[in-house]
Scaffold this motif. Sequence first.
Motif, short mmCIF file in Angstrom:
data_model
loop_
_atom_site.label_atom_id
_atom_site.label_comp_id
_atom_site.label_asym_id
_atom_site.label_seq_id
_atom_site.Cartn_x
_atom_site.Cartn_y
_atom_site.Cartn_z
N ALA A 190 -0.13 -11.76 -14.24
CA ALA A 190 -1.55 -11.38 -14.29
C ALA A 190 -1.88 -10.18 -13.40
CB ALA A 190 -2.42 -12.59 -13.94
N PRO A 191 -1.49 -10.18 -12.12
CA PRO A 191 -1.79 -9.00 -11.29
C PRO A 191 -1.11 -7.74 -11.81
CG PRO A 191 -0.63 -10.66 -9.99
CD PRO A 191 -0.87 -11.26 -11.34
N LEU A 192 0.06 -7.90 -12.40
CA LEU A 192 0.76 -6.73 -12.93
C LEU A 192 0.03 -6.16 -14.13
CD1 LEU A 192 4.43 -7.99 -12.57
CD2 LEU A 192 3.28 -6.26 -11.21
N THR A 193 -0.48 -7.06 -14.97
CA THR A 193 -1.27 -6.62 -16.11
C THR A 193 -2.50 -5.86 -15.64
OG1 THR A 193 -0.51 -8.57 -17.29
CG2 THR A 193 -2.38 -7.40 -18.26
N PHE A 194 -3.10 -6.36 -14.55
CA PHE A 194 -4.26 -5.70 -13.96
C PHE A 194 -3.88 -4.30 -13.47
CE2 PHE A 194 -6.98 -4.84 -10.23
CZ PHE A 194 -8.21 -4.86 -10.86
N TYR A 195 -2.76 -4.22 -12.79
CA TYR A 195 -2.29 -2.92 -12.29
C TYR A 195 -2.13 -1.92 -13.45
CZ TYR A 195 1.72 0.26 -11.66
OH TYR A 195 2.58 1.34 -11.70
N VAL A 196 -1.49 -2.37 -14.51
CA VAL A 196 -1.26 -1.48 -15.64
C VAL A 196 -2.59 -1.03 -16.25
CG1 VAL A 196 -0.28 -1.31 -17.96
CG2 VAL A 196 1.01 -2.43 -16.15
N ALA A 197 -3.51 -1.98 -16.41
CA ALA A 197 -4.80 -1.65 -17.03
C ALA A 197 -5.56 -0.64 -16.17
CB ALA A 197 -5.62 -2.92 -17.22
N VAL A 198 -5.54 -0.83 -14.85
CA VAL A 198 -6.28 0.07 -13.96
C VAL A 198 -5.68 1.47 -13.99
CG1 VAL A 198 -6.71 0.60 -11.52
CG2 VAL A 198 -7.18 -1.69 -12.40
N MET A 199 -4.35 1.56 -13.92
CA MET A 199 -3.72 2.88 -13.89
C MET A 199 -3.91 3.62 -15.21
SD MET A 199 -2.81 2.78 -10.87
CE MET A 199 -1.85 4.18 -10.38
N ARG A 200 -3.97 2.86 -16.31
CA ARG A 200 -4.16 3.50 -17.61
C ARG A 200 -5.61 3.79 -17.91
NH1 ARG A 200 -0.42 2.29 -22.01
NH2 ARG A 200 -2.34 1.89 -23.12
N GLY A 201 -6.52 3.07 -17.23
CA GLY A 201 -7.93 3.20 -17.58
C GLY A 201 -8.71 4.16 -16.70
N THR A 202 -8.08 4.68 -15.65
CA THR A 202 -8.80 5.57 -14.74
C THR A 202 -8.08 6.91 -14.64
OG1 THR A 202 -7.59 4.68 -12.85
CG2 THR A 202 -9.70 3.65 -13.36
N PRO A 203 -8.82 7.98 -14.30
CA PRO A 203 -8.19 9.30 -14.23
C PRO A 203 -7.16 9.38 -13.09
CG PRO A 203 -10.59 9.48 -14.28
CD PRO A 203 -10.26 8.05 -14.07
N PHE A 204 -6.10 10.11 -13.36
CA PHE A 204 -5.06 10.32 -12.36
C PHE A 204 -5.65 10.97 -11.10
CE2 PHE A 204 -1.30 13.10 -11.08
CZ PHE A 204 -0.71 12.09 -10.34
N LEU A 205 -6.59 11.89 -11.31
CA LEU A 205 -7.20 12.59 -10.18
C LEU A 205 -7.90 11.60 -9.24
CD1 LEU A 205 -7.87 15.27 -8.80
CD2 LEU A 205 -9.85 15.48 -10.31
N ILE A 206 -8.64 10.65 -9.82
CA ILE A 206 -9.32 9.65 -9.01
C ILE A 206 -8.31 8.78 -8.26
CG2 ILE A 206 -10.76 7.56 -9.14
CD1 ILE A 206 -12.49 9.90 -9.51
N GLN A 207 -7.22 8.45 -8.95
CA GLN A 207 -6.17 7.66 -8.29
C GLN A 207 -5.61 8.40 -7.08
OE1 GLN A 207 -3.30 6.85 -11.38
NE2 GLN A 207 -4.88 5.98 -12.72
N LEU A 208 -5.40 9.70 -7.25
CA LEU A 208 -4.89 10.50 -6.13
C LEU A 208 -5.89 10.51 -4.98
CD1 LEU A 208 -3.21 13.67 -7.71
CD2 LEU A 208 -2.13 11.67 -6.68
N PHE A 209 -7.18 10.66 -5.31
CA PHE A 209 -8.22 10.67 -4.27
C PHE A 209 -8.22 9.34 -3.51
CE2 PHE A 209 -11.11 13.98 -6.54
CZ PHE A 209 -10.34 15.00 -5.99
N VAL A 210 -8.11 8.24 -4.26
CA VAL A 210 -8.13 6.92 -3.61
C VAL A 210 -6.94 6.79 -2.67
CG1 VAL A 210 -7.87 4.44 -4.00
CG2 VAL A 210 -9.47 5.76 -5.40
N ILE A 211 -5.76 7.20 -3.15
CA ILE A 211 -4.56 7.05 -2.32
C ILE A 211 -4.61 7.99 -1.11
CG2 ILE A 211 -2.06 7.38 -2.25
CD1 ILE A 211 -2.03 6.59 -5.24
#
Lengths: 280, 219, 223
Positions: free
Chosen positions: C53-74
């Motif tokens: 379940a958490p892995l499915t969540f991880y996949v959904a989040v990474m696929r559903g949000t922009p890469f740029l936003i992910q970089l900003f968060v990290i």
Amino acid sequence: MSEQTAAGGRPIIDVKGVWKRFGTVDVLKGIDLSIQKSEVTCIIGPSGSGKSTLLRCIAFLEEYSEGEIYIEGELLGFSLENGKRRRVSDAEVARVRRNVGFVFQQFNLWPHMTALENVAAPLRLARGIPREDAAKRARAMLDKVGLSARADAYPSQLSGGQQQRVGIARALAMEPHIMLFDEPTSALDPELVGEVLQVMRDLAREGMTMAVVTHEMGFAAQVADKVVFIDRGVIAVSGSPEQVFRDNDNPRLRQFLQNYFERNVFWQSGDETPADAPAL
Amino acid sequence: MFSIDVALKSLPLLLGASVWTIVYSLSSVAIGFCIGTLMCAAGLSQSPVLRGIAAFYVSFFRGVPLLVQLLLSYYCLPLIGINVPSSVAAVGTLALCTGAYIAEILRGGFLGIPAGLIEAARMVGLSRAQILTRIEVPMAVRFTLPSLVNETTMMVKASSLISVVGVLELTRLAQNIATSTFQPLEIYLTAGVIYFVINAAITFVGSLVERGFRAEKAA
Amino acid sequence: MTFNLAILTDNWPLLLDGMLLTIFIWVVGTAIGLAIGLAVAVLQLFTNRWLAAPLTFYVAVMRGTPFLIQLFVIYYGGPFFGLDLTPLVAGVGGLALYGGAYFSEIFRAGFLSVPPGQIEAARMMGISRLAIIRHVQLPQMLVIILPALANMTVLLSKETAVLSVITVNEMTSVVQSIGSTTFAFAETLLFLAVVYWAFLEIVTALARRLEKRVGRFTLRNQH
């Protein structure tokens, strides 16, 4: 032959009161069946009757819902503690059925391995046999099914009949005490059925214990010690080929055989009624 | 510490900016679909010139990072005398980029139609135009719908890049708020949630349409 | 509009550094992403649902949000988790996490593409779960999913440009800084586009050749 071996003690397979449910559908409703050493049992029946499901339960490819299946005296798939059934580990399942060989309708060869590798890989992976020894034994098995010349071919380069013979060689290489065949010729073109049946006939002659789900009535009549007719999840008729094919008047069985003959008789003269022709 | 408060306070502002994200990405997909259809037709045509143009177009816009395309249009359009608002240039670039992907998707859809179905249509006397509009296009749309929906969600995400060339949308506003509040984690996570919800909604609508097609098939 | 190609030759060492860094980011990010993707797919398919379940969540989040936003968060959000990452580490890690989600979906589809009968046959022979994955499923599915893996790898090479936004000194970033000091945007950006373009065409062509070379067996006759 069956009478003699039946006296020979513990059956190799003992199925007791087995039920199998898929959701709310009862596919098997209380099956009792025992198979003695060196006995050939052919299981026949209309499609959807549960005959393949029974074979898959005996191999524990399906978990049976109720009842007990013993393989050489050991309970398959479950442990009984104070009368309660508990599913055992996959490793334990594998241990109990290590002497059961299975031949699939769709062959299920691994397409990325050659014929030889298909036979040798399980020896290495499951039995830890060194590569050269595994290859040697695999070669011998392919020779036994008449395919030593095609050892290096991939499954896609083999005919259906050849693929199925590799499937048989793969199962035989594990030196099973019993071979289960699930409609081994049903996926084959008609002209390729003979070569597979011949291999199976040879096996039976050598004394291999076999359970065969099949639509090949001729094979059943000639080779089987016991024929079991399954209908709607129960064993409706069982006995010697003579008893089942000739002497029985179960209407469902007669209808089933009638349909079979009509499908397979392609030419007849006059007004012979094929159902009256027991000569198979 | 993570501050829910900051996230909640910024939410209305971010939601407001997300309208621009939706407008920019959906309009670029709409324009891109038109470009993609034309390029797909050119690619499948008999003319080697048209095929060459289509191949070049698809290759370039799929071969260069979108960010580089955006920078090119932002800095270089004025140099060749095209002065348009940066938002227009950005949407145009997004549309050209997605158009290349859509052209490829549609191409796959048309080529995926079994030849027997076209032959059957020809044998019952349908004209070339009828075959195209009644058989090929409806089938290609059904085949490619999941990919087109996916491409739309990709564009919603890709539209975040136009923040880099100064167009105000969700990501740009998030950056502005993050630098002024010094709470980047809360702000960017909130923005991420909004993007996620937009894409979930698009996927949901897509699955509804797909289900409609499937019901049609079953009937 | 005139072209001053001297800008490119004058800044050649800078451009080369940027190019090498881009390739480094791409190779390392893809490699880690592939490892993440395979691990996630295996854990999702072959373990219990509490892990899946958490892995499915991880996949959904990474696929559903922009890469740029992910970089900003990290990168900008990381310090709030005690993760004070350099731009390069944040960028490569972000690329790997982003790619990993997509790779996991590809691997998952690959595992599911192997006919269940073949797994049954292997189980019947007493082959262990891990050995089945390694010897029966992976070799076959790799041939099937190779085009998808190659495609994703190519997509990731383009995403490396986004790392310029969090000040990683890769090719796009180098070109922008040269452009902003010399105002030779047209030369530098066109050069950049052509380099990416050529690079992608080459990688794609190599992938095609690889696809043709593997797969000595065909799957057509199998059910």
